[in-house]
Design an enzyme around this catalytic site. Structure first.
Site, PDB file in Angstrom:
ATOM      1  N   ARG A   1     -19.797  31.045 -38.394  1.00 12.91           N
ATOM      2  CA  ARG A   1     -21.171  31.118 -38.749  1.00 12.91           C
ATOM      3  C   ARG A   1     -21.510  32.767 -38.537  1.00 12.91           C
ATOM      4  NH1 ARG A   1     -24.413  28.101 -35.141  1.00 12.91           N
ATOM      5  NH2 ARG A   1     -25.916  29.273 -36.223  1.00 12.91           N
TER       6      ARG A   1
ATOM      7  N   LYS B   1     -26.365  39.073 -38.344  1.00 13.70           N
ATOM      8  CA  LYS B   1     -26.686  37.753 -38.973  1.00 13.70           C
ATOM      9  C   LYS B   1     -27.968  37.597 -38.637  1.00 13.70           C
ATOM     10  CE  LYS B   1     -25.677  34.073 -36.265  1.00 13.70           C
ATOM     11  NZ  LYS B   1     -26.912  33.029 -36.070  1.00 13.70           N
ATOM     12  N   ASN B   2     -28.602  37.741 -37.375  1.00 14.53           N
ATOM     13  CA  ASN B   2     -29.963  37.563 -37.294  1.00 14.53           C
ATOM     14  C   ASN B   2     -30.928  38.393 -37.746  1.00 14.53           C
ATOM     15  OD1 ASN B   2     -28.913  35.245 -35.939  1.00 14.53           O
ATOM     16  ND2 ASN B   2     -29.069  35.850 -34.086  1.00 14.53           N
TER      17      ASN B   2
ATOM     18  N   ARG C   1     -29.362  25.279 -39.445  1.00 16.12           N
ATOM     19  CA  ARG C   1     -30.463  25.131 -38.527  1.00 16.12           C
ATOM     20  C   ARG C   1     -31.703  26.132 -38.758  1.00 16.12           C
ATOM     21  NH1 ARG C   1     -33.779  26.963 -35.297  1.00 16.12           N
ATOM     22  NH2 ARG C   1     -35.059  25.662 -34.425  1.00 16.12           N
TER      23      ARG C   1
ATOM     24  N   CYS D   1     -29.520  21.249 -32.582  1.00 15.18           N
ATOM     25  CA  CYS D   1     -28.233  22.101 -32.794  1.00 15.18           C
ATOM     26  C   CYS D   1     -27.550  21.959 -31.703  1.00 15.18           C
ATOM     27  CB  CYS D   1     -28.645  23.312 -33.313  1.00 15.18           C
ATOM     28  SG  CYS D   1     -28.813  24.541 -31.657  1.00 15.18           S
TER      29      CYS D   1
ATOM     30  N   ILE E   1     -33.248  30.950 -21.597  1.00 10.40           N
ATOM     31  CA  ILE E   1     -33.747  30.693 -22.926  1.00 10.40           C
ATOM     32  C   ILE E   1     -33.419  29.441 -23.541  1.00 10.40           C
ATOM     33  CG2 ILE E   1     -33.559  31.800 -25.590  1.00 10.40           C
ATOM     34  CD1 ILE E   1     -34.769  33.675 -23.119  1.00 10.40           C
TER      35      ILE E   1
ATOM     36  N   ASP F   1     -27.499  35.322 -26.384  1.00 11.98           N
ATOM     37  CA  ASP F   1     -26.254  34.884 -27.241  1.00 11.98           C
ATOM     38  C   ASP F   1     -25.012  35.715 -26.592  1.00 11.98           C
ATOM     39  OD1 ASP F   1     -28.019  35.377 -30.299  1.00 11.98           O
ATOM     40  OD2 ASP F   1     -27.831  33.708 -28.785  1.00 11.98           O
TER      41      ASP F   1
ATOM     42  N   ARG G   1     -34.106  21.864 -30.638  1.00 12.48           N
ATOM     43  CA  ARG G   1     -34.628  23.332 -31.263  1.00 12.48           C
ATOM     44  C   ARG G   1     -35.939  23.017 -31.762  1.00 12.48           C
ATOM     45  NH1 ARG G   1     -30.251  27.024 -31.833  1.00 12.48           N
ATOM     46  NH2 ARG G   1     -31.781  28.499 -32.410  1.00 12.48           N
ATOM     47  N   PRO G   2     -37.154  23.024 -30.900  1.00 11.71           N
ATOM     48  CA  PRO G   2     -38.375  22.629 -31.493  1.00 11.71           C
ATOM     49  C   PRO G   2     -38.919  23.790 -32.377  1.00 11.71           C
ATOM     50  CG  PRO G   2     -38.523  23.309 -29.064  1.00 11.71           C
ATOM     51  CD  PRO G   2     -37.031  23.115 -29.705  1.00 11.71           C
ATOM     52  N   ILE G   3     -39.869  23.459 -33.318  1.00  4.47           N
ATOM     53  CA  ILE G   3     -40.402  24.461 -34.109  1.00  4.47           C
ATOM     54  C   ILE G   3     -41.953  24.410 -33.839  1.00  4.47           C
ATOM     55  CG2 ILE G   3     -38.711  24.722 -35.719  1.00  4.47           C
ATOM     56  CD1 ILE G   3     -40.284  22.782 -37.555  1.00  4.47           C
ATOM     57  N   ASP G   4     -42.526  23.991 -32.934  1.00  5.16           N
ATOM     58  CA  ASP G   4     -43.833  23.590 -32.569  1.00  5.16           C
ATOM     59  C   ASP G   4     -44.636  25.164 -32.735  1.00  5.16           C
ATOM     60  OD1 ASP G   4     -42.441  24.236 -30.228  1.00  5.16           O
ATOM     61  OD2 ASP G   4     -44.061  23.958 -29.094  1.00  5.16           O
ATOM     62  N   LEU G   5     -43.905  26.138 -32.366  1.00  6.47           N
ATOM     63  CA  LEU G   5     -44.553  27.431 -32.319  1.00  6.47           C
ATOM     64  C   LEU G   5     -44.803  27.877 -33.646  1.00  6.47           C
ATOM     65  CD1 LEU G   5     -43.026  29.201 -29.160  1.00  6.47           C
ATOM     66  CD2 LEU G   5     -45.021  27.353 -29.428  1.00  6.47           C
TER      67      LEU G   5
HETATM   68  C1  EPZ Z   1     -32.918  33.278 -32.591  1.00  8.93           C
HETATM   69  O1  EPZ Z   1     -33.177  31.808 -32.235  1.00  8.93           O
HETATM   70  C2  EPZ Z   1     -31.793  33.547 -32.688  1.00  8.93           C
HETATM   71  N1  EPZ Z   1     -31.176  32.890 -33.977  1.00  8.93           N
HETATM   72  C3  EPZ Z   1     -30.503  33.061 -31.615  1.00  8.93           C
HETATM   73  O2  EPZ Z   1     -29.189  33.440 -31.958  1.00  8.93           O
HETATM   74  C4  EPZ Z   1     -30.936  33.622 -30.374  1.00  8.93           C
HETATM   75  O3  EPZ Z   1     -30.187  33.033 -29.357  1.00  8.93           O
HETATM   76  C5  EPZ Z   1     -32.518  33.290 -30.041  1.00  8.93           C
HETATM   77  O4  EPZ Z   1     -33.366  33.711 -31.142  1.00  8.93           O
HETATM   78  C6  EPZ Z   1     -33.039  33.964 -28.968  1.00  8.93           C
HETATM   79  O5  EPZ Z   1     -32.889  35.360 -29.164  1.00  8.93           O
HETATM   80  C7  EPZ Z   1     -31.584  33.690 -35.242  1.00  8.93           C
HETATM   81  O6  EPZ Z   1     -32.259  34.697 -35.322  1.00  8.93           O
HETATM   82  C8  EPZ Z   1     -31.244  33.012 -36.554  1.00  8.93           C
HETATM   83  P1  EPZ Z   1     -36.334  31.109 -30.198  1.00  8.93           P
HETATM   84  P2  EPZ Z   1     -34.509  31.368 -32.558  1.00  8.93           P
HETATM   85  O7  EPZ Z   1     -37.502  30.905 -31.137  1.00  8.93           O
HETATM   86  O8  EPZ Z   1     -35.400  32.003 -33.202  1.00  8.93           O
HETATM   87  C9  EPZ Z   1     -38.085  27.699 -27.697  1.00  8.93           C
HETATM   88  C10 EPZ Z   1     -26.979  32.952 -32.196  1.00  8.93           C
HETATM   89  O9  EPZ Z   1     -26.224  32.681 -31.600  1.00  8.93           O
HETATM   90  N2  EPZ Z   1     -38.776  27.453 -28.987  1.00  8.93           N
HETATM   91  O10 EPZ Z   1     -36.379  32.831 -29.720  1.00  8.93           O
HETATM   92  O11 EPZ Z   1     -34.295  29.700 -32.984  1.00  8.93           O
HETATM   93  C11 EPZ Z   1     -36.572  27.381 -27.994  1.00  8.93           C
HETATM   94  O12 EPZ Z   1     -35.987  26.040 -27.697  1.00  8.93           O
HETATM   95  C12 EPZ Z   1     -28.565  32.428 -32.339  1.00  8.93           C
HETATM   96  O13 EPZ Z   1     -26.875  33.921 -33.193  1.00  8.93           O
HETATM   97  C13 EPZ Z   1     -39.955  26.448 -28.706  1.00  8.93           C
HETATM   98  O14 EPZ Z   1     -39.996  25.746 -27.632  1.00  8.93           O
HETATM   99  O15 EPZ Z   1     -35.082  31.357 -30.960  1.00  8.93           O
HETATM  100  C14 EPZ Z   1     -35.824  28.360 -26.994  1.00  8.93           C
HETATM  101  O16 EPZ Z   1     -35.600  27.687 -25.873  1.00  8.93           O
HETATM  102  C15 EPZ Z   1     -28.603  31.175 -31.120  1.00  8.93           C
HETATM  103  N3  EPZ Z   1     -40.829  26.271 -29.686  1.00  8.93           N
HETATM  104  C16 EPZ Z   1     -36.716  29.519 -27.073  1.00  8.93           C
HETATM  105  O17 EPZ Z   1     -38.084  29.212 -27.415  1.00  8.93           O
HETATM  106  C17 EPZ Z   1     -40.441  26.759 -31.036  1.00  8.93           C
HETATM  107  O18 EPZ Z   1     -41.432  26.724 -31.823  1.00  8.93           O
HETATM  108  C18 EPZ Z   1     -36.444  30.780 -27.753  1.00  8.93           C
HETATM  109  O19 EPZ Z   1     -36.135  30.487 -28.777  1.00  8.93           O
HETATM  110  C19 EPZ Z   1     -39.470  27.876 -31.003  1.00  8.93           C
HETATM  111  C20 EPZ Z   1     -38.669  28.148 -29.971  1.00  8.93           C
END
Ligand code: EPZ
Length: 420
Positions: A397, A22-23, A92, A116, A327, A305, A121-125
């Site tokens: 999902r 999926k990812n 999301r 979610c 995480i 995960d 789930r911030p997207i600041d980065l």
């Molecule tokens: C991806 O989510 C996966 N989803 C998640 O899988 C997985 O748990 C996660 O990576 C970590 O491996 C998909 O690929 C669709 P991150 P993502 O950005 O990209 C923080 C599942 O069950 N963060 O690596 O959203 C965030 O809050 C799902 O299949 C910021 O602070 O994860 C988290 O604490 C769940 N600011 C950490 O980083 C940002 O702009 C890691 O998030 C982005 C993230």
């Protein structure tokens, strides 16, 4: 409302073939708008998140067809660059379309992704990476409005190896002028798969799998065929099912090294786990033992995960296992539902202490999120009696027909309508 009815206590014996990741397929579907041509994606799982991504592509004006596990996307006629709230709320992780649409159309408007089940789930980065490339981003009436017709390559230093921010940086920089270097990039196998796809449609990306990814911006776009890598978390989940239920089972169509930290943990618990070239055999005959602390980390560390399914496999293990969730802030929502089955789990902030109990008792339980729901399936296979698991939309999902897969190796599990 449909539920899963699971009669626990039986062994699992046989073979399950694991579907595509999926990812991996989600960012690749987003990237397909950059091909400006036809893309054939094979090993595409039949999941609600994938269906949501296909809806977004169609809304953008792409032609998408699907036959079994093959999805064809023709993005030649793409004529929109916005994703409305309704579609954003369906998935999301649609934020992954931001970089791709911006690189294709020079502008993108996305409804602000909500939180979610895993907490904020911030997207600041993501946004700071796009701004570094020269995009102008404003937030208007709940929308993210991105403009950037002339993006310029630069150095993007990610403070944390965010998977999504790494992917959006790769996508947005792929067609800008000059070179972009992404440091502290996520190293997940899905990032490597996205790089493979991008290079097939003409982009110039290298370094995926390491912490430094380099993108030579260019005006590319061509057709390609791509087979998505297998889903390492689905494979891990099925192995956890075999661990708690007992039996001799094989998962096929996998890349064993992608889930090495999980198979190492199952070995430590007393399972016999034998990886082949593209399969993993597990034999669980003895009483499971607790293991050393399970600490979730970015890849190649233990995957967040797989924390919920492995926690469920530990519920009857002899001894106490500590879980440390580094995480996500809110990834123990499944604990309350596991306790309804008699689990002994104590949670303090990021730490969960799981003490094995002699037996679990079946109960009606509710999925809290995707992997939390999978944990309930794992636990119900090791519980005495018949459990009923509701809110299956979370599980659907990320798991394709989970009840058929598990029933094919002997689990007493059916999807049925809730009579209450
Ligand atoms: C991806 O989510 C996966 N989803 C998640 O899988 C997985 O748990 C996660 O990576 C970590 O491996 C998909 O690929 C669709 P991150 P993502 O950005 O990209 C923080 C599942 O069950 N963060 O690596 O959203 C965030 O809050 C799902 O299949 C910021 O602070 O994860 C988290 O604490 C769940 N600011 C950490 O980083 C940002 O702009 C890691 O998030 C982005 C993230």
């Amino acid at each position: 409302m449909s539920i899963l009815r699971v009669n626990g206590g039986g062994r699992l014996d046989g073979v399950i073939n694991v579907h595509g990741a999926k990812n991996s397929v989600l960012p690749i579907l987003a990237a397909s708008v950059l091909s400006r041509s036809e893309t054939v994606i094979r090993n595409c799982p039949d999941l609600t998140d994938v269906n949501a991504a296909i809806k977004i592509l169609r809304r953008l004006g792409c032609r998408v067809t699907r036959e079994d596990d093959t999805v064809c996307v023709d993005s030649r006629e793409m004529n929109r660059f916005d994703i409305p709230d309704k579609l954003m709320r369906e998935m999301r992780s649609s934020v992954i379309f931001l970089g791709a649409i911006l690189a294709r159309a020079g502008e993108a408007v996305l409804s602000m992704p909500g939180g979610c089940e895993l907490g904020p789930r911030p997207i600041d980065l993501h946004l700071s990476a796009l701004r570094a490339l020269g995009a102008e981003i404003s937030e208007e009436n709940g929308n993210i409005v991105c403009k950037g017709r002339r993006l310029t390559g630069c150095r993007i230093d990610l403070p944390i190896p965010s998977v999504g921010a790494t992917e959006n940086s790769m996508l947005a920089s792929s067609r800008c002028r000059g070179t972009t270097v992404i440091t502290n990039a996520a190293r997940e196998p899905e990032i490597w798969d996205l790089q493979r796809y991008l290079n097939k449609i003409g982009a110039k990306v290298r370094g995926a799998g390491s912490s430094i990814i380099t993108v030579e911006g260019s005006d590319f776009g061509c057709s390609a065929e791509h087979k998505v890598i297998p889903d390492r978390i689905v494979a891990a989940t099925y192995l956890c099912c075999a661990a708690i239920a007992g039996g001799r089972m094989k998962v096929t169509g996998v890349i064993p090294r992608h889930l090495e930290t999980v198979t190492d943990a199952l070995c430590e618990m007393g399972c016999v786990v034998i990886p082949g070239d593209n399969d993993i055999y597990i034999r669980a005959e003895d009483k499971l033992k607790a293991l050393k602390p399970v600490i979730t980390r970015p890849y190649p560390g233990f995957p967040t995960d797989a924390q919920p399914p492995l926690m469920a496999a530990c519920l009857k293990a002899e001894g106490t296992t500590a879980f440390v969730e580094n995480i996500f802030r809110n990834r123990y929502r499944h604990v309350g539902e596991l306790r309804r089955m008699g689990a002994d789990i104590r949670v303090e902030d990021r730490i969960a202490m799981v003490s094995g109990v002699k037996s679990l008792s079946a109960a009606p339980v509710t999925s809290t999120d995707l992997r939390g729901g999978a944990a309930l399936v794992v636990a119900s296979l090791g519980a005495e009696g018949t459990s009923e698991i509701s809110k299956l939309h979370h599980i659907d999902r990320g798991y394709e027909k989970i009840e058929e897969a598990l029933a094919s190796v002997g689990a007493d599990i059916v999807r049925t309508e809730n009579t209450q």
